[in-house]
Write a protein that holds these residues in place. Structure first.
Motif, short mmCIF file in Angstrom:
data_model
loop_
_atom_site.label_atom_id
_atom_site.label_comp_id
_atom_site.label_asym_id
_atom_site.label_seq_id
_atom_site.Cartn_x
_atom_site.Cartn_y
_atom_site.Cartn_z
N ASP A 106 0.91 -0.98 0.02
CA ASP A 106 0.03 -0.06 -0.02
C ASP A 106 0.99 1.37 0.00
O ASP A 106 0.40 2.33 -0.23
CB ASP A 106 -0.96 0.13 1.27
N LEU A 107 2.25 1.13 0.18
CA LEU A 107 2.97 2.38 0.58
C LEU A 107 3.27 3.06 -0.64
O LEU A 107 3.39 4.51 -0.38
CB LEU A 107 4.11 1.74 1.15
N LYS A 108 3.39 2.78 -1.79
CA LYS A 108 3.31 3.23 -2.93
C LYS A 108 2.19 4.27 -3.24
O LYS A 108 2.28 5.50 -3.14
CB LYS A 108 3.53 2.52 -4.44
N LYS A 164 9.18 12.10 -4.67
CA LYS A 164 8.24 11.09 -4.53
C LYS A 164 8.90 9.75 -4.17
O LYS A 164 8.47 8.95 -3.20
CB LYS A 164 7.76 10.62 -5.73
N MET A 165 10.13 9.62 -4.57
CA MET A 165 11.00 8.20 -4.36
C MET A 165 11.45 8.56 -2.91
O MET A 165 11.30 7.34 -2.05
CB MET A 165 12.26 8.47 -5.18
N LYS A 166 11.98 9.49 -2.28
CA LYS A 166 12.17 9.78 -1.03
C LYS A 166 11.11 9.48 0.12
O LYS A 166 11.38 8.70 1.11
CB LYS A 166 13.05 11.06 -0.85
N GLU A 167 9.95 9.77 -0.44
CA GLU A 167 8.79 9.57 0.55
C GLU A 167 8.56 8.25 0.63
O GLU A 167 8.16 7.67 1.59
CB GLU A 167 7.47 10.50 0.00
N LEU A 168 8.38 7.56 -0.49
CA LEU A 168 8.26 6.07 -0.39
C LEU A 168 9.30 5.40 0.32
O LEU A 168 9.07 4.35 0.89
CB LEU A 168 8.34 5.44 -2.00
N GLU A 169 10.52 5.87 0.18
CA GLU A 169 11.71 5.26 0.99
C GLU A 169 11.52 5.46 2.37
O GLU A 169 11.88 4.44 3.14
CB GLU A 169 13.06 5.59 0.09
N ARG A 170 11.24 6.46 2.85
CA ARG A 170 10.88 6.98 4.21
C ARG A 170 9.87 5.94 4.54
O ARG A 170 10.04 5.35 5.82
CB ARG A 170 10.61 8.33 4.33
#
Length: 256
Positions: A88-90, A115-121
């Protein structure tokens, strides 16, 4: 020729430095807000009797954020709250990006990186087997789409490891998809976190943080029994207010 090349190099260097500085400052502001849980209201419609001064606090970022109508509002429930799955995180990261980042950052050349950093976090913080940390999502039950994520909240009761960490249990990253606001989703996510804190974590309090200038958000939380507290936890540059709810006191007042 050398002087012309030097001028061109200087201009390019200045341009790149300026844009890098802008990006770092913008990302720092959002990152502090995200990790601190300092989210804002879309509150032009939340309190119909608010003053013009209060409405002026609703910046573009605030208008795009998350709180839904007060308890007792008229809406048809077409969602359910459940534990967040890793997959669900994406969708969650995309909702966070669209809700908390201003238009300039969403349209910047760095948008894909953000966006990538938010998903990684989110992925690095995912509670695989933690009993003291949980993520919840709101799922649209009125669509034929399989598991459409429309809201999210994180509740964390793990021991703080740094002085600047918020006190626990701590709710953060409360967010609702723009198309589903004012339907009671955020309120239900808050209540879900509160129930978890009391019933599963056996705790009698919960904390959140809100931007100090976001008068409407502070007032909203005060209406659901959160009280602002003085603190020196987050440093001299902190622009947020720490809000605290003591459930034992609230429940005793309700039954008296």
């Amino acid at each position: 020729m050398i002087h012309r090349s030097l001028r061109s190099f200087t201009a390019i260097t200045f341009f790149l430095t300026f844009n890098l500085f802008w990006f770092c400052q913008s990302f720092r502001t959002v990152l502090v807000s995200r990790t601190g849980g300092a989210w804002q209201l879309p509150s032009a419609q939340l309190w119909p009797n608010q003053t013009k001064k209060q409405k002026d606090y609703c910046t573009e970022a605030a208008k795009s954020c998350v709180l839904s109508s007060p308890q007792g509002g008229n809406y048809e429930k077409s969602f359910r709250i459940t534990k967040c799955k890793y997959g669900d995180l994406k969708a969650v990261s995309e909702i966070i990006f669209d809700s908390f980042y201003n238009e300039q950052m969403r349209k910047s050349p760095f948008s894909a990186f953000l966006k990538m950093k938010e998903l990684e976090r989110l992925q690095s913080n995912y509670p695989y087997d933690s009993e003291n940390h949980q993520m919840f999502v709101a799922i649209d039950t009125a669509t034929t789409e399989d598991r459409k994520v429309i809201g999210f909240a994180d509740i964390d009761d793990r021991p703080a490891t740094r002085r600047i960490d918020p006190p626990r249990p701590y709710m953060s990253d409360l967010v609702v998809h723009a198309d589903y606001r004012q339907q009671g989703i955020a309120r239900t996510l808050i209540e879900t976190c509160e129930n978890l804190v009391q019933e599963k974590l056996s705790n009698d309090e919960m904390y959140i943080r809100v931007e100090r200038d976001n008068v409407i958000a502070v007032q909203m939380y005060e209406k659901i029994e959160y009280i602002a507290q003085q603190h020196d936890i987050f440093g001299v540059e902190d622009t947020t207010v720490l809000l605290h709810k003591k459930f034992e006191i609230v429940n005793r007042l309700k039954t008296s």
